[in-house]
Enzyme design. Structure first.
Site, PDB file in Angstrom:
ATOM      1  N   LYS A   1     -10.613  -4.911  -3.837  1.00 10.74           N
ATOM      2  CA  LYS A   1     -11.459  -3.721  -3.950  1.00 10.74           C
ATOM      3  C   LYS A   1     -10.678  -2.590  -4.609  1.00 10.74           C
ATOM      4  O   LYS A   1     -11.245  -1.720  -5.231  1.00 10.74           O
ATOM      5  CB  LYS A   1     -11.868  -3.249  -2.554  1.00 10.74           C
TER       6      LYS A   1
ATOM      7  N   LYS B   1       0.839  -1.210   0.000  1.00 15.33           N
ATOM      8  CA  LYS B   1       0.000   0.000   0.000  1.00 15.33           C
ATOM      9  C   LYS B   1       0.864   1.246   0.000  1.00 15.33           C
ATOM     10  O   LYS B   1       0.528   2.246  -0.630  1.00 15.33           O
ATOM     11  CB  LYS B   1      -0.968  -0.016   1.191  1.00 15.33           C
TER      12      LYS B   1
ATOM     13  N   LYS C   1      -4.524 -10.989  -6.596  1.00 16.69           N
ATOM     14  CA  LYS C   1      -5.786 -11.368  -5.931  1.00 16.69           C
ATOM     15  C   LYS C   1      -6.893 -10.383  -6.313  1.00 16.69           C
ATOM     16  O   LYS C   1      -6.616  -9.200  -6.579  1.00 16.69           O
ATOM     17  CB  LYS C   1      -5.593 -11.460  -4.421  1.00 16.69           C
TER      18      LYS C   1
HETATM   19  P1  TYM Z   1     -10.566  -6.530   3.809  1.00 19.72           P
HETATM   20  O1  TYM Z   1     -11.624  -5.507   4.039  1.00 19.72           O
HETATM   21  O2  TYM Z   1      -9.521  -6.222   2.782  1.00 19.72           O
HETATM   22  O3  TYM Z   1     -11.201  -7.908   3.406  1.00 19.72           O
HETATM   23  C1  TYM Z   1     -12.236  -8.515   4.179  1.00 19.72           C
HETATM   24  C2  TYM Z   1     -12.054 -10.029   4.162  1.00 19.72           C
HETATM   25  O4  TYM Z   1     -12.079 -10.523   2.819  1.00 19.72           O
HETATM   26  C3  TYM Z   1     -10.930 -11.344   2.586  1.00 19.72           C
HETATM   27  N1  TYM Z   1     -10.511 -11.196   1.190  1.00 19.72           N
HETATM   28  C4  TYM Z   1     -10.316 -12.207   0.343  1.00 19.72           C
HETATM   29  N2  TYM Z   1     -10.455 -13.541   0.487  1.00 19.72           N
HETATM   30  C5  TYM Z   1     -10.207 -14.316  -0.592  1.00 19.72           C
HETATM   31  N3  TYM Z   1      -9.825 -13.826  -1.810  1.00 19.72           N
HETATM   32  C6  TYM Z   1      -9.679 -12.502  -2.001  1.00 19.72           C
HETATM   33  N4  TYM Z   1      -9.320 -12.036  -3.186  1.00 19.72           N
HETATM   34  C7  TYM Z   1      -9.929 -11.634  -0.891  1.00 19.72           C
HETATM   35  N5  TYM Z   1      -9.888 -10.288  -0.749  1.00 19.72           N
HETATM   36  C8  TYM Z   1     -10.233 -10.037   0.541  1.00 19.72           C
HETATM   37  C9  TYM Z   1      -9.875 -10.805   3.549  1.00 19.72           C
HETATM   38  O5  TYM Z   1      -8.877 -11.768   3.804  1.00 19.72           O
HETATM   39  C10 TYM Z   1     -10.703 -10.460   4.759  1.00 19.72           C
HETATM   40  O6  TYM Z   1     -10.883 -11.596   5.582  1.00 19.72           O
HETATM   41  N6  TYM Z   1      -7.382  -5.848   7.623  1.00 19.72           N
HETATM   42  C11 TYM Z   1      -8.663  -6.422   7.246  1.00 19.72           C
HETATM   43  C12 TYM Z   1      -9.842  -5.934   8.050  1.00 19.72           C
HETATM   44  C13 TYM Z   1      -9.709  -6.096   9.541  1.00 19.72           C
HETATM   45  C14 TYM Z   1      -9.818  -7.315  10.252  1.00 19.72           C
HETATM   46  C15 TYM Z   1      -9.705  -6.953  11.623  1.00 19.72           C
HETATM   47  C16 TYM Z   1     -10.006  -8.650   9.865  1.00 19.72           C
HETATM   48  C17 TYM Z   1      -9.520  -5.095  10.448  1.00 19.72           C
HETATM   49  N7  TYM Z   1      -9.528  -5.621  11.690  1.00 19.72           N
HETATM   50  C18 TYM Z   1      -9.752  -7.935  12.604  1.00 19.72           C
HETATM   51  C19 TYM Z   1     -10.059  -9.610  10.873  1.00 19.72           C
HETATM   52  C20 TYM Z   1      -9.937  -9.259  12.226  1.00 19.72           C
HETATM   53  C21 TYM Z   1      -8.951  -6.061   5.793  1.00 19.72           C
HETATM   54  O7  TYM Z   1      -8.491  -5.065   5.299  1.00 19.72           O
HETATM   55  O8  TYM Z   1      -9.857  -6.900   5.186  1.00 19.72           O
END
Ligand code: TYM
Length: 353
Positions: free
Chosen positions: A217, A133, A214
Site C-alpha cells: 500500500k 518503516k 512486495k
Molecule cells: P497489512 O494491513 O499490511 O496487510 C494485511 C494483510 O495482507 C497481507 N499482505 C500481503 N500478502 C501477500 N503479498 C503481499 N504483497 C501482501 N501485502 C500485504 C499481510 O501479510 C496481511 O496479512 N500488522 C498487520 C495488521 C495486523 C494484524 C494484527 C494481522 C494488526 N494486528 C493481528 C494479523 C493479526 C499489517 O500491517 O497488515
C-alpha cells in the site's frame, strides 16, 4: 467452547480431546492506502475460506495501528469505511464472521500495554518491518516501535488458534507466540499460543514493476500495484506491462526470475494450482501476462459490483461495525480480565444504585 476448553486444558490438553473443538481464527488489516491484490491473495482470500468450516472467525480493521504514522483524519475515517466495505465485498459476510474496528473495542489498547510490558526492547528492535518503516518515516513515533506488542494483544485477546496472514507478518506472529509463552510461564496458563496460517501460494505477491519488492500500500508504484478497485482494462494493462526478464523461458524460479515467477504465483493463487503447473501451460511471456490480467480482472469483477452497492449505503456499514464490536467485546472482555487477574491487578468494583 473454545474459551472454556482453552482455559481448562490449555493447548496441550486440547490435543487429546476425542472431538475436534471449534478453532478460533483472527486476523487484521490496516486502513491505510488502497487494498491491493497482495492483500487479497495473501490474506483476505483465506479469511473468506475460513468461513466455510466450523471455525469462529473474527476480522479486525486495525485503525489504532494506522495511527503509528500520522494520517489526515478525514482520510483515515473514509479509508476505514471503504476497507470495511471492500472486505464485505470480497466475501466476509458479517452474518458468518465478526467484522469490527480495533478502536471500538478498548480491550485492544488495554492489553496492548500489558504486551508492551511483556515484550523485550531487544525483540522489538529486531523487527524488520520496524527497521524498514523507521528508515522511511519522517516522524518515528514510539508506537511504530511497540506496534508488534499491540498486534500480539489483538491476537491473544480472542484465544486465537490460527492467524491467516501473508508472509510479511511471519516475524510479528512468531513474536506474538513468544510473548504468549513468556506470559504463561510467568503468570500461569492464561493465553492460547496462536499458529500462523501462511498460504503455500500467494503469500508474497510482488510489485509488477519492481518484482524484487512486495506489492504494498505504501510503495509508490501505481503501475506495479493492482488495486481491488482497478477497472478491468487497467488490470489487463498493468499485467501486460509487467517487468519480466530477457531469457524468454517460462519457469518458476523466484531467485533468478522474480517477475515471471510472480506472474506464475498470481495465476496459480487465482486458479488454485501450483506455479509449476501453471508454468507448464506457457512457452512465452505474452500469453502468460494476458491470461494473468484476464483472470485477475474476472476475480475482481464481482467484488467491485458488490462494493458499489455497499458504498451507496454507509449507514449499513456503521451498523454492521457496531454489531461486530459488541460481539468482539464479549469475547475480549473475559480474556482481558483473565490476564489482569493473573498479573495481580486488583479488580475494580462498581458501586450500584
Ligand atoms: P497489512 O494491513 O499490511 O496487510 C494485511 C494483510 O495482507 C497481507 N499482505 C500481503 N500478502 C501477500 N503479498 C503481499 N504483497 C501482501 N501485502 C500485504 C499481510 O501479510 C496481511 O496479512 N500488522 C498487520 C495488521 C495486523 C494484524 C494484527 C494481522 C494488526 N494486528 C493481528 C494479523 C493479526 C499489517 O500491517 O497488515
Amino acid at each position: 467452547m473454545n474459551y472454556i476448553i482453552g482455559i481448562r486444558l490449555g493447548r496441550m490438553g486440547r490435543r487429546w480431546l476425542p472431538w475436534q473443538p471449534m478453532a478460533r481464527v483472527f486476523s487484521g488489516i490496516q486502513p491505510t492506502g488502497d487494498l491491493h491484490l497482495g492483500n487479497l491473495l495473501g490474506a483476505v482470500q483465506n479469511w473468506v475460506q475460513a468461513l466455510d468450516g466450523e471455525d469462529d472467525a473474527l476480522y479486525c480493521v486495525v485503525d489504532l495501528h494506522a495511527l503509528t504514522i500520522p494520517k489526515d483524519p478525514a482520510e483515515l475515517r473514509a479509508k476505514t469505511i471503504e476497507i470495511t466495505q471492500l472486505l464485505v465485498a470480497c466475501g466476509l459476510d458479517p452474518q458468518r464472521c465478526t467484522l469490527f474496528l480495533q478502536s471500538h473495542v478498548p480491550a485492544h489498547a488495554e492489553l496492548g500495554w500489558i504486551m508492551e510490558c511483556t515484550a523485550s526492547y531487544g525483540e522489538l528492535s529486531r523487527m524488520t518491518q520496524f527497521k524498514d518503516k523507521r528508515d522511511r518515516a519522517e516522524f518515528v513515533s514510539a508506537a511504530l516501535f511497540t506496534y508488534p506488542a499491540l498486534q500480539a494483544a489483538d491476537i491473544l485477546l480472542y484465544d486465537t488458534d490460527r492467524v491467516p496472514v501473508g508472509d510479511d507478518q511471519r516475524q510479528h506472529l512468531e513474536l506474538a507466540r513468544d510473548i504468549a509463552e513468556r506470559f504463561n510461564a510467568r503468570y500461569g496458563d492464561t493465553f492460547v499460543v496462536p499458529e500462523h496460517a501462511i498460504p503455500a501460494v500467494g503469500a508474497r505477491v510482488m510489485d509488477l514493476q519492481r518484482p524484487d519488492s512486495k506489492m504494498s500500500k505504501s510503495l509508490d508504484s501505481p503501475q506495479g500495484t493492482v488495486l481491488l478497485t482497478d477497472d478491468p482494462a487497467a488490470v489487463v494493462k498493468k499485467f501486460k506491462r509487467a517487468v519480466t526478464d530477457s531469457d524468454g523461458e517460462v519457469r518458476f524460479d523466484p531467485a533468478t526470475k522474480p517477475g515471471v515467477s510472480n506472474l506464475l504465483s498470481i495465476l496459480a493463487a487465482v486458479s488454485g494450482r501450483t506455479p509449476d503447473e501453471v508454468a507448464g501451460d506457457y512457452s512465452q511471456y505474452g500469453p502468460l501476462k494476458a491470461d494473468c490480467g484476464e483472470a485477475v480482472a474476472e476475480l475482481l469483477g464481482p467484488v467491485q459490483a458488490r462494493f458499489a452497492e455497499l458504498r451507496d449505503d454507509p449507514a449499513a456499514t456503521h451498523e454492521l461495525l457496531m454489531l461486530g464490536a459488541e460481539k468482539a467485546a464479549a469475547v475480549a472482555g473475559p480474556v482481558l480480565a483473565r490476564a489482569q487477574r493473573a498479573l495481580g491487578l486488583v479488580p475494580s468494583l462498581t458501586r450500584r444504585g
